[in-house]
Design a protein around this motif. Structure first.
Motif, mmCIF file in Angstrom:
data_model
loop_
_atom_site.group_PDB
_atom_site.id
_atom_site.type_symbol
_atom_site.label_atom_id
_atom_site.label_comp_id
_atom_site.label_asym_id
_atom_site.label_seq_id
_atom_site.Cartn_x
_atom_site.Cartn_y
_atom_site.Cartn_z
ATOM 1 N N SER A 172 0.788 -1.233 0.000
ATOM 2 C CA SER A 172 0.000 0.000 0.000
ATOM 3 C C SER A 172 0.823 1.287 0.000
ATOM 4 O O SER A 172 0.258 2.373 -0.115
ATOM 5 N N ALA A 173 2.139 1.193 0.128
ATOM 6 C CA ALA A 173 2.972 2.401 0.164
ATOM 7 C C ALA A 173 3.967 2.411 -0.978
ATOM 8 O O ALA A 173 4.276 1.367 -1.561
ATOM 9 N N GLU A 174 4.477 3.613 -1.319
ATOM 10 C CA GLU A 174 5.505 3.716 -2.364
ATOM 11 C C GLU A 174 6.788 3.023 -1.914
ATOM 12 O O GLU A 174 7.413 2.288 -2.662
ATOM 13 N N ILE A 175 7.167 3.287 -0.661
ATOM 14 C CA ILE A 175 8.397 2.720 -0.097
ATOM 15 C C ILE A 175 8.156 2.435 1.379
ATOM 16 O O ILE A 175 7.506 3.218 2.076
ATOM 17 N N ALA A 176 8.663 1.304 1.855
ATOM 18 C CA ALA A 176 8.658 1.010 3.291
ATOM 19 C C ALA A 176 10.107 0.924 3.755
ATOM 20 O O ALA A 176 10.983 0.476 3.018
ATOM 21 N N LEU A 177 10.353 1.381 4.981
ATOM 22 C CA LEU A 177 11.707 1.364 5.519
ATOM 23 C C LEU A 177 11.771 0.553 6.802
ATOM 24 O O LEU A 177 10.887 0.677 7.656
ATOM 25 N N LYS A 178 12.800 -0.260 6.895
ATOM 26 C CA LYS A 178 13.113 -0.901 8.179
ATOM 27 C C LYS A 178 14.122 0.011 8.862
ATOM 28 O O LYS A 178 15.268 0.119 8.431
ATOM 29 N N MET A 179 13.674 0.713 9.886
ATOM 30 C CA MET A 179 14.534 1.703 10.525
ATOM 31 C C MET A 179 15.614 1.029 11.364
ATOM 32 O O MET A 179 15.318 0.132 12.165
#
Length: 245
Positions: A172-179
């Motif tokens: 559902s998102a453009e980009i996901a980040l694992k912080m």
């Protein structure tokens, strides 16, 4: 590496305890920055406020407070030798890329763009830095926590699926980040606190030993050939980022 106000060596343990005492009154702002150390503003949901403070601020502060009881030491970065149970301090003014990044955030804030994947390529992002602000006795206080963002930390929406219940669905998102959850770098009152030497050097492309050799050679060349430069310029500055030279 001295406190800019008192002239005394920066006390990371005092700082950690002070921040821990006012942690509920701290506001946070996030910036991404690219490989040229250009910062970009980026908003975050109110639902992430607690996570932002936890991952960036509280992890670093808690580490210092808890490990102090186990003999944690703070030494000058020039003496870094990869020891365990040691954090290092370095002068912000000596780490050009970090100094530039903080200068842009503090003095050219209005000219900083918001990051958008439609306008900027996330592949060029180098890291993320959180700016924390809180009221002190003599005005607002600020400190920063920076982390490197490896390419592997990002998931592109176009090529990723998410699991919802028992089925796959489009991401559902453009980009996901694992912080990153590890402590890497803090910047307080003109002092850099180094938690992870390798990541600090990678984050700001800083090699102290090479810089010392370069400065010594530049000084030797300048004196031998009686070189002079316009006000504000030095041979070291002109050769910065030009490793072959």
């Amino acid at each position: 590496m001295e406190n800019s106000e008192t002239g005394e060596p920066f006390d990371v343990f005092l700082w950690a305890n002070q921040v821990d005492a006012i942690k509920n009154n701290v506001s946070a702002e996030l910036f991404l920055f690219n490989k040229n150390y250009t910062p970009y503003k980026i908003r975050y949901s109110d639902k992430l406020t607690g996570a932002v403070k936890s991952v960036f601020m509280q992890e670093a502060v808690s580490y210092i407070i808890n490990e102090a009881e186990k003999g944690l030491e703070c030494r000058d970065y020039e003496k870094a030798d990869g020891e365990e149970n040691v954090v290092y301090r370095a002068s912000l003014s000596k780490v050009d890329r970090a100094d530039t990044l903080i200068h842009l955030i503090e003095h050219e804030y209005k000219d900083i763009d918001y990051f958008s994947e439609n306008e900027y390529d996330f592949k060029k992002v180098k890291g993320i830095i959180a700016k924390f602000t809180y009221p002190g006795e003599d005005g607002m206080k600020t400190f920063y926590i920076a982390k490197i963002l490896p390419a592997s930390s990002a998931l592109k929406g176009a090529s990723s699926w998410e699991i919802n219940g028992e089925s796959f669905e489009p991401f559902s998102a453009e980009i996901a980040l694992k912080m990153p959850e590890d402590n890497q770098v803090a910047i307080v009152d003109g002092t850099i606190i180094v938690f992870n030497q390798a990541k600090f050097e990678n984050l700001f492309q800083y090699d102290f030993k090479s810089q010392v050799l370069a400065e010594a050679k530049a000084k030797e060349i300048t004196e031998k050939y009686k070189l002079s430069f316009s006000e504000g310029l030095t041979l070291e500055g002109l050769l910065a980022d030009k490793k072959p030279l």
